[in-house]
Design an enzyme around this catalytic site. Structure first.
Site, short mmCIF file in Angstrom:
data_model
loop_
_atom_site.label_atom_id
_atom_site.label_comp_id
_atom_site.label_asym_id
_atom_site.label_seq_id
_atom_site.Cartn_x
_atom_site.Cartn_y
_atom_site.Cartn_z
N ARG A 133 -38.29 -13.14 104.96
CA ARG A 133 -37.81 -15.29 104.78
C ARG A 133 -38.44 -16.34 105.46
O ARG A 133 -39.29 -17.36 105.76
CB ARG A 133 -36.49 -14.92 104.94
CG ARG A 133 -35.93 -16.30 105.01
CD ARG A 133 -34.04 -15.91 104.72
NE ARG A 133 -33.29 -15.56 103.56
CZ ARG A 133 -32.83 -16.25 103.02
NH1 ARG A 133 -33.03 -17.23 102.37
NH2 ARG A 133 -32.41 -15.73 101.93
N GLU A 154 -37.67 -22.93 70.96
CA GLU A 154 -39.35 -22.98 69.60
C GLU A 154 -39.83 -22.41 70.31
O GLU A 154 -40.79 -21.17 69.18
CB GLU A 154 -40.09 -24.72 70.04
CG GLU A 154 -39.77 -25.55 69.50
CD GLU A 154 -40.30 -26.95 69.76
OE1 GLU A 154 -39.28 -28.62 70.00
OE2 GLU A 154 -41.29 -27.09 70.79
#
Length: 512
Positions: A133, A154
């Site tokens: 991190r 789509e």
């Protein structure tokens, strides 16, 4: 169960005794139980969501996140144009041996490669739990939520339509098994969220085609490509399906928050379902998502394509070039050989592949001895390379799209066709994506603020560089310029002097 039992007792009592008061009593008891159950369920959901939100905010890094760190995590939200950034920017910046293996394809981080510097994936923000991190920078791109829903719909149908070359689903399944046994390639069906959405659409397309053939129907009366139910699932039906509710709607917010059904967080599903059930709880998720956008190195916008790409090159690209060149100069030969020993990604994959074998215009090279060459590219050259690359990609994607949609003609998705979609459907999409709409507006504010800051920085640097530029001009360039200026000044003085003398002579002649 309790409510069902009470309602059953209510029906029986009214029929057996015909006692109106008793029936009313049962109704009231049932309502009270139902209200109590709903209240308890809401309170439990609120507690779960709030605990998660508080915990997530506590884990955030408080230091400056606008400086590139050791690992770049590109959180790719589907249908935002992230593939072009990967192909046309990141592949030209990072050598293949610095990519985290299979990060873009399999969507599950492989920790065996500890020295990777680039992670590109559809995995949500919960991936951070698998990364160092303190040494990770995050970038992402957001898109207008309405357009993103259209594009997701789509693309789901476009990919599913490619399978219509087969006579039935059984043939598709057999072919897929054979291909996977022969190659190590990664198809769209292995990628979240398409591994859920495409099979669903594929099954639907086959069912509609079979029904159409059985009726001898090959045409449709509708001119709306988003409402041709004989050929493809209408958009209205698609957005109201449970699969869309769980994966598509508010997908950007859940992905940035780390709450998709592909999450590494154990409580992700419960939190997500609570927010979907009680909209008021969405404010906690938005709070976390907004904070994470604030802390990202870069947030781009699909709609502001040119400005986003330019800012990415100057904010991210410039730092990558500087960082890798600095790291390269500090490594000894042994370290470079060790880095190069990691194999590149599998070259046999689909449009989502992570292969780095073909780098196009990239100037990142490696010698056979294992030494890494300098990242010999400027930000300007990176942008020029990007423009050519994205043009080629658009041509390729367009051709593939046209070929796929021919199989379900007359369906033809386009921006013009979208204008025919009713306002009712559009409003429904807005309502179903309320969190994404708010997050997108927040991202726009971040983008324009960062864009303004970037322009100011470039302007200041340009002015600061003027003295050094002047100082750096060599004498051989200054001397001809100086001689020319002196000559012009001398010529000017001669001309002025000649004119003055001529004028004096004229005046004497006139007086005489």
């Amino acid at each position: 169960m309790k409510v069902h039992f009470i309602l059953h007792s209510f029906n029986a009592s009214c029929m057996d005794h015909n006692t109106l008061k008793f029936c009313v009593f049962l109704i009231l008891v049932g309502l009270l139980v139902n209200i109590s159950f709903a209240k308890n369920d809401f309170e439990n959901c609120k507690r779960v969501v709030k605990v998660w939100a508080d915990s997530s905010l506590d884990k955030e890094i408080g230091e400056d996140n606008h400086k590139l760190r050791d690992l770049l995590f590109f959180l790719h939200i589907p249908r935002t144009g992230g593939r072009t950034y990967f192909q046309c920017f990141l592949k030209k910046l990072y050598p293949g041996y610095l990519e985290c293996p299979r990060s873009y394809d399999k969507l599950r981080f492989d920790p065996r490669k500890k020295k990777c510097r680039l992670l590109v994936t559809h995995d949500d923000y919960s991936m951070i739990s698998k990364l160092p991190r303190q040494r990770t920078s995050v970038v992402t791109i957001l898109r207008d939520p309405i357009d993103r829903v259209f594009s997701t719909y789509e693309f789901s149908i476009e990919v599913a339509a490619r399978f219509l070359v087969h006579p039935n689903l059984t043939s598709v399944t057999q072919m897929t098994k054979r291909l996977r046994s022969k190659t190590k390639g990664i198809s769209t069906l292995d990628i979240w969220p398409w591994k859920y959405l495409v099979p669903w659409m594929r099954e639907d397309l086959f069912a509609r085609r079979d029904a159409r053939y059985s009726r001898g129907l090959n045409t449709t009366e509708s001119n709306d490509s988003y409402d041709m139910e004989d050929f493809a699932m209408p958009l209205k039906e698609y957005i109201n399906h449970p699969a869309s509710g769980d994966i598509v709607h508010n997908g950007a917010t859940f992905q940035v928050a780390g709450l998709t059904n592909n999450s590494y967080i154990a409580e992700a599903h419960e939190v997500r379902h609570c927010v979907q059930k009680y909209k008021i709880l969405g404010k906690f998720v938005l709070q976390v998502a907004k904070k994470r956008l604030d802390d990202m190195l870069y947030v781009g916008l699909t709609e502001d394509h040119r400005e986003s790409a330019t800012m990415f090159a100057n904010v991210v690209g410039a730092q990558v070039i500087s960082q890798l060149n600095a790291a390269n100069s500090s490594l000894d030969i042994g370290d470079k050989i060790e880095q190069r020993s990691f194999p590149d990604s599998d070259p046999h994959s689909s449009e989502h592949q992570n292969s780095t074998s073909d780098r196009g215009a990239s100037k990142v090279t490696s010698s056979e001895s294992g030494e890494t060459a300098e990242l010999n590219i400027t930000v300007g050259e990176l942008m020029n390379s990007y423009e050519g690359c994205i043009s080629n990609l658009r041509t390729s994607y367009s051709g593939r799209r046209i070929a796929s949609l021919k199989r379900i003609s007359p369906v033809n998705f386009s921006r013009e066709a979208r204008l025919q979609v009713s306002e009712e459907v559009l409003q429904e999409i807005r309502s179903l994506n309320d969190l994404d709409i708010e997050l997108y507006e927040y991202a726009r504010a971040i983008f324009y603020r960062q864009h303004k800051t970037t322009l100011q920085t470039f302007t200041e640097e340009r002015w600061n560089n003027i003295p050094s530029i002047v100082y750096g001009i060599t004498l051989w360039k200054v001397l001809p310029l100086a001689i020319t200026c002196v000559f012009l000044l001398f010529l000017f003085l001669v001309i002025v002097n000649v004119r003055r003398r001529t004028l004096k002579i004229k005046m004497k002649v006139m007086k005489s």
